[in-house]
Design a protein around this motif. Sequence first.
Motif, PDB file in Angstrom:
ATOM      1  N   GLU A  67      -1.938  -3.164  -5.263  1.00  0.00           N
ATOM      2  CA  GLU A  67      -0.737  -2.432  -4.850  1.00  0.00           C
ATOM      3  C   GLU A  67      -1.042  -1.397  -3.769  1.00  0.00           C
ATOM      4  O   GLU A  67      -0.280  -1.220  -2.822  1.00  0.00           O
ATOM      5  CB  GLU A  67      -0.101  -1.755  -6.065  1.00  0.00           C
ATOM      6  CG  GLU A  67       1.188  -1.050  -5.748  1.00  0.00           C
ATOM      7  CD  GLU A  67       1.851  -0.446  -6.978  1.00  0.00           C
ATOM      8  OE1 GLU A  67       2.939   0.130  -6.818  1.00  0.00           O
ATOM      9  OE2 GLU A  67       1.291  -0.541  -8.086  1.00  0.00           O
ATOM     10  N   GLY A  68      -2.158  -0.707  -3.881  1.00  0.00           N
ATOM     11  CA  GLY A  68      -2.526   0.304  -2.894  1.00  0.00           C
ATOM     12  C   GLY A  68      -2.676  -0.258  -1.492  1.00  0.00           C
ATOM     13  O   GLY A  68      -2.378   0.430  -0.510  1.00  0.00           O
ATOM     14  N   ASP A  69      -3.126  -1.501  -1.379  1.00  0.00           N
ATOM     15  CA  ASP A  69      -3.250  -2.129  -0.060  1.00  0.00           C
ATOM     16  C   ASP A  69      -1.874  -2.312   0.580  1.00  0.00           C
ATOM     17  O   ASP A  69      -1.696  -2.093   1.775  1.00  0.00           O
ATOM     18  CB  ASP A  69      -3.937  -3.502  -0.181  1.00  0.00           C
ATOM     19  CG  ASP A  69      -5.343  -3.413  -0.721  1.00  0.00           C
ATOM     20  OD1 ASP A  69      -6.080  -2.487  -0.319  1.00  0.00           O
ATOM     21  OD2 ASP A  69      -5.711  -4.274  -1.543  1.00  0.00           O
ATOM     22  N   VAL A  70      -0.895  -2.694  -0.231  1.00  0.00           N
ATOM     23  CA  VAL A  70       0.450  -2.912   0.269  1.00  0.00           C
ATOM     24  C   VAL A  70       1.111  -1.581   0.614  1.00  0.00           C
ATOM     25  O   VAL A  70       1.734  -1.427   1.654  1.00  0.00           O
ATOM     26  CB  VAL A  70       1.283  -3.714  -0.762  1.00  0.00           C
ATOM     27  CG1 VAL A  70       2.708  -3.903  -0.258  1.00  0.00           C
ATOM     28  CG2 VAL A  70       0.619  -5.067  -1.050  1.00  0.00           C
ATOM     29  N   VAL A  71       0.939  -0.596  -0.245  1.00  0.00           N
ATOM     30  CA  VAL A  71       1.502   0.736   0.002  1.00  0.00           C
ATOM     31  C   VAL A  71       0.935   1.318   1.292  1.00  0.00           C
ATOM     32  O   VAL A  71       1.661   1.944   2.072  1.00  0.00           O
ATOM     33  CB  VAL A  71       1.244   1.666  -1.200  1.00  0.00           C
ATOM     34  CG1 VAL A  71       1.592   3.106  -0.873  1.00  0.00           C
ATOM     35  CG2 VAL A  71       2.014   1.197  -2.420  1.00  0.00           C
ATOM     36  N   ALA A  72      -0.348   1.090   1.548  1.00  0.00           N
ATOM     37  CA  ALA A  72      -0.966   1.593   2.778  1.00  0.00           C
ATOM     38  C   ALA A  72      -0.286   1.000   4.017  1.00  0.00           C
ATOM     39  O   ALA A  72      -0.192   1.668   5.050  1.00  0.00           O
ATOM     40  CB  ALA A  72      -2.459   1.275   2.788  1.00  0.00           C
ATOM     41  N   LEU A  73       0.209  -0.232   3.924  1.00  0.00           N
ATOM     42  CA  LEU A  73       0.913  -0.848   5.055  1.00  0.00           C
ATOM     43  C   LEU A  73       2.240  -0.150   5.319  1.00  0.00           C
ATOM     44  O   LEU A  73       2.679  -0.057   6.456  1.00  0.00           O
ATOM     45  CB  LEU A  73       1.144  -2.336   4.786  1.00  0.00           C
ATOM     46  CG  LEU A  73      -0.110  -3.190   4.699  1.00  0.00           C
ATOM     47  CD1 LEU A  73       0.258  -4.594   4.236  1.00  0.00           C
ATOM     48  CD2 LEU A  73      -0.839  -3.231   6.030  1.00  0.00           C
TER      49      LEU A  73
END
Length: 85
Positions: free
Chosen positions: A76-82
């Motif tokens: 999830e953190g990877d997507v939020v970073a986008l």
Amino acid sequence: MLNIFNTSSPDPEAIARVKALFNYAFELPEDTILSLAELRCHEPDCPPVETVITARVQDAPTRDWRIGKPIAEIVEGDVVALIED
């Protein structure tokens, strides 16, 4: 010629999980078609495997995102970073 496409298939559950993360995080319309592709890179300063996520919606521009890891490792953190970029 280098084969940049991974010939093994990612886990279908991982694909569904990442698609769900994108649908939720970006509030994509129901008719959005999400495509995920794992690409291998052999260039310097390039992650060994990169996932490219493409969203297509009728009457809207195509959107692309890149995450420098395989589908199975996306969290999830990877997507939020986008979203924050």
